[in-house]
Scaffold this motif. Structure first.
Motif, PDB file in Angstrom:
ATOM      1  N   THR A   1       0.829  -1.209   0.000  1.00 43.52           N
ATOM      2  CA  THR A   1       0.000   0.000   0.000  1.00 43.52           C
ATOM      3  C   THR A   1       0.860   1.254   0.000  1.00 43.52           C
ATOM      4  N   PHE A   2       1.992   1.219   0.694  1.00 40.59           N
ATOM      5  CA  PHE A   2       2.866   2.393   0.721  1.00 40.59           C
ATOM      6  C   PHE A   2       3.461   2.645  -0.659  1.00 40.59           C
ATOM      7  N   ARG A   3       3.824   1.574  -1.352  1.00 44.77           N
ATOM      8  CA  ARG A   3       4.338   1.730  -2.714  1.00 44.77           C
ATOM      9  C   ARG A   3       3.282   2.384  -3.610  1.00 44.77           C
ATOM     10  N   ALA A   4       2.020   1.953  -3.463  1.00 43.29           N
ATOM     11  CA  ALA A   4       0.950   2.540  -4.272  1.00 43.29           C
ATOM     12  C   ALA A   4       0.734   4.010  -3.915  1.00 43.29           C
ATOM     13  N   GLN A   5       0.781   4.333  -2.625  1.00 40.41           N
ATOM     14  CA  GLN A   5       0.634   5.723  -2.202  1.00 40.41           C
ATOM     15  C   GLN A   5       1.754   6.598  -2.757  1.00 40.41           C
ATOM     16  N   MET A   6       2.970   6.085  -2.736  1.00 38.34           N
ATOM     17  CA  MET A   6       4.116   6.875  -3.160  1.00 38.34           C
ATOM     18  C   MET A   6       4.141   7.084  -4.661  1.00 38.34           C
ATOM     19  N   ASN A   7       3.703   6.085  -5.426  1.00 36.24           N
ATOM     20  CA  ASN A   7       3.715   6.174  -6.888  1.00 36.24           C
ATOM     21  C   ASN A   7       5.078   6.659  -7.369  1.00 36.24           C
ATOM     22  N   ILE A   8       6.120   6.021  -6.863  1.00 37.26           N
ATOM     23  CA  ILE A   8       7.478   6.530  -7.037  1.00 37.26           C
ATOM     24  C   ILE A   8       8.227   5.871  -8.182  1.00 37.26           C
ATOM     25  N   GLY A   9       7.665   4.814  -8.767  1.00 38.78           N
ATOM     26  CA  GLY A   9       8.431   3.980  -9.685  1.00 38.78           C
ATOM     27  C   GLY A   9       9.036   4.694 -10.868  1.00 38.78           C
ATOM     28  N   GLU A  10       8.256   5.564 -11.542  1.00 38.74           N
ATOM     29  CA  GLU A  10       8.772   6.194 -12.745  1.00 38.74           C
ATOM     30  C   GLU A  10       9.921   7.145 -12.436  1.00 38.74           C
ATOM     31  N   THR A  11       9.988   7.653 -11.214  1.00 40.69           N
ATOM     32  CA  THR A  11      11.027   8.600 -10.847  1.00 40.69           C
ATOM     33  C   THR A  11      12.324   7.898 -10.482  1.00 40.69           C
ATOM     34  N   LEU A  12      12.225   6.838  -9.710  1.00 44.36           N
ATOM     35  CA  LEU A  12      13.425   6.189  -9.186  1.00 44.36           C
ATOM     36  C   LEU A  12      13.609   4.753  -9.645  1.00 44.36           C
ATOM     37  N   GLY A  13      12.569   4.143 -10.200  1.00 43.13           N
ATOM     38  CA  GLY A  13      12.596   2.711 -10.448  1.00 43.13           C
ATOM     39  C   GLY A  13      13.651   2.237 -11.420  1.00 43.13           C
ATOM     40  N   GLU A  14      14.124   3.114 -12.304  1.00 47.76           N
ATOM     41  CA  GLU A  14      15.170   2.710 -13.247  1.00 47.76           C
ATOM     42  C   GLU A  14      16.568   2.968 -12.700  1.00 47.76           C
ATOM     43  N   GLU A  15      16.644   3.690 -11.589  1.00 46.65           N
ATOM     44  CA  GLU A  15      17.936   4.149 -11.097  1.00 46.65           C
ATOM     45  C   GLU A  15      18.354   3.513  -9.777  1.00 46.65           C
ATOM     46  N   MET A  16      17.425   2.921  -9.047  1.00 49.02           N
ATOM     47  CA  MET A  16      17.705   2.432  -7.707  1.00 49.02           C
ATOM     48  C   MET A  16      16.907   1.171  -7.412  1.00 49.02           C
ATOM     49  N   ILE A  17      17.370   0.429  -6.426  1.00 48.52           N
ATOM     50  CA  ILE A  17      16.609  -0.701  -5.890  1.00 48.52           C
ATOM     51  C   ILE A  17      15.697  -0.156  -4.803  1.00 48.52           C
ATOM     52  N   LEU A  18      14.395  -0.337  -4.951  1.00 52.11           N
ATOM     53  CA  LEU A  18      13.409   0.194  -4.020  1.00 52.11           C
ATOM     54  C   LEU A  18      12.799  -0.958  -3.238  1.00 52.11           C
ATOM     55  N   VAL A  19      12.860  -0.884  -1.916  1.00 53.60           N
ATOM     56  CA  VAL A  19      12.386  -1.960  -1.047  1.00 53.60           C
ATOM     57  C   VAL A  19      11.261  -1.425  -0.163  1.00 53.60           C
ATOM     58  N   PHE A  20      10.095  -2.067  -0.254  1.00 57.43           N
ATOM     59  CA  PHE A  20       8.913  -1.658   0.509  1.00 57.43           C
ATOM     60  C   PHE A  20       8.502  -2.822   1.421  1.00 57.43           C
ATOM     61  N   PRO A  21       9.044  -2.917   2.635  1.00 54.70           N
ATOM     62  CA  PRO A  21       8.695  -4.022   3.531  1.00 54.70           C
ATOM     63  C   PRO A  21       7.410  -3.739   4.301  1.00 54.70           C
ATOM     64  N   THR A  22       6.884  -4.783   4.913  1.00 54.88           N
ATOM     65  CA  THR A  22       5.712  -4.673   5.780  1.00 54.88           C
ATOM     66  C   THR A  22       6.116  -4.985   7.212  1.00 54.88           C
ATOM     67  N   ALA A  23       5.686  -4.136   8.146  1.00 50.36           N
ATOM     68  CA  ALA A  23       6.000  -4.317   9.560  1.00 50.36           C
ATOM     69  C   ALA A  23       5.245  -5.521  10.127  1.00 50.36           C
ATOM     70  N   THR A  24       5.652  -5.943  11.306  1.00 46.73           N
ATOM     71  CA  THR A  24       4.953  -7.016  12.005  1.00 46.73           C
ATOM     72  C   THR A  24       3.729  -6.462  12.735  1.00 46.73           C
ATOM     73  N   VAL A  25       2.798  -7.348  13.043  1.00 47.06           N
ATOM     74  CA  VAL A  25       1.589  -6.961  13.775  1.00 47.06           C
ATOM     75  C   VAL A  25       1.940  -6.809  15.255  1.00 47.06           C
ATOM     76  N   ASN A  26       1.524  -5.691  15.837  1.00 52.48           N
ATOM     77  CA  ASN A  26       1.903  -5.406  17.220  1.00 52.48           C
ATOM     78  C   ASN A  26       0.879  -5.935  18.215  1.00 52.48           C
ATOM     79  N   GLN A  27       1.052  -5.546  19.462  1.00 51.27           N
ATOM     80  CA  GLN A  27       0.204  -6.037  20.550  1.00 51.27           C
ATOM     81  C   GLN A  27      -1.234  -5.584  20.423  1.00 51.27           C
ATOM     82  N   ASP A  28      -1.486  -4.595  19.583  1.00 46.30           N
ATOM     83  CA  ASP A  28      -2.847  -4.089  19.395  1.00 46.30           C
ATOM     84  C   ASP A  28      -3.403  -4.446  18.023  1.00 46.30           C
ATOM     85  N   ALA A  29      -2.775  -5.435  17.392  1.00 47.92           N
ATOM     86  CA  ALA A  29      -3.303  -6.063  16.173  1.00 47.92           C
ATOM     87  C   ALA A  29      -3.219  -5.175  14.935  1.00 47.92           C
TER      88      ALA A  29
END
Length: 234
Positions: A41-69
């Motif tokens: 979802t963050f990658r979709a929000q950023m819509n960053i691919g055309e700007t940086l996608g040919e020049e860099m490795i872009l990593v969008f990880p997902t955090a773990t679920v916390n104590q409040d789900a």
């Protein structure tokens, strides 16, 4: 731009964009979503691919679920104190570096909200690993030993109610945190500020979420994608 899709490492999902030339080494940019989000979802929000996608490795990880789900990073404070995010990313980046495609002298973080908090933790605890942090917005929830010599930009709305730019308790009462004043936080990274590569960019009249950050930068005559690209490549 090639999109490797949603991958997994050590049980966690992440999305990675990889440039097309496999024989080249590229800068790596770690994008850290806010609380409750995901890498996809963050990658979709950023819509960053055309700007940086040919020049860099872009990593969008997902955090773990916390104590409040809901998903959150351990950037200090109460959001996800049991998550061992530092070890996870050390292992992930070791595996990525082993492919020979990562330029280890050019590794950057872009973080929103709770992701910005983890970004600050990274540059405080592992200052030699990172060339720059672009936080939009975040805050410092750990001690700053002022060892970081890379670039720092805090892009922060002056009407942000979740993380007030001048500190204090935010409107989000789920985790009552007395936030630090960003007008004090950024100057505390004196090596970056004194070198002219550390700054706070107040977005006057704008709030907390990614759309607000985008609109605030447009009001300044640029876009979020352009601002991040210029921050990294300048």
């Amino acid at each position: 731009m090639r999109i490797s899709g949603i991958l997994t490492f050590d049980g966690r999902e992440y999305v990675v964009n990889t440039p097309p030339l496999e024989e080249e080494r590229y800068p790596l940019v770690l994008f850290l979503h806010g609380g409750g989000g995901s890498g996809a979802t963050f990658r979709a929000q950023m819509n960053i691919g055309e700007t940086l996608g040919e020049e860099m490795i872009l990593v969008f990880p997902t955090a773990t679920v916390n104590q409040d789900a809901f998903t959150a990073w351990n950037g200090g404070g109460p959001f996800n104190p049991d998550a061992d995010d530092i070890t996870y990313f050390n292992d992930l980046f070791f595996a990525m570096i082993a492919t020979g495609r990562v330029d280890t002298d050019h590794m950057y973080i872009v973080g929103h909200s709770n992701g910005g908090m983890l970004g600050y933790r990274f540059i405080c605890e592992q200052p030699d690993n990172w060339r720059g942090l672009y936080s939009m917005p975040g805050d410092l929830l750990v001690d700053n030993p002022d060892l970081f010599e890379g670039k720092l930009r805090e892009t922060h709305g002056t009407l942000d109610e979740n993380i007030p730019i001048d500190g204090g308790f935010g409107a989000e009462s789920f985790y009552p945190i007395d936030y630090a004043d960003l007008y004090d936080v950024v100057p505390s990274f004196t090596r970056a500020v004194n070198a002219g590569i550390g700054n706070l960019n107040p977005l006057v009249g704008y709030g907390h979420d990614v759309t607000e950050i985008k609109n605030g930068l447009i009001s300044q005559g640029t876009t979020l994608q352009e601002d991040i690209r210029n921050f990294i490549l300048a």
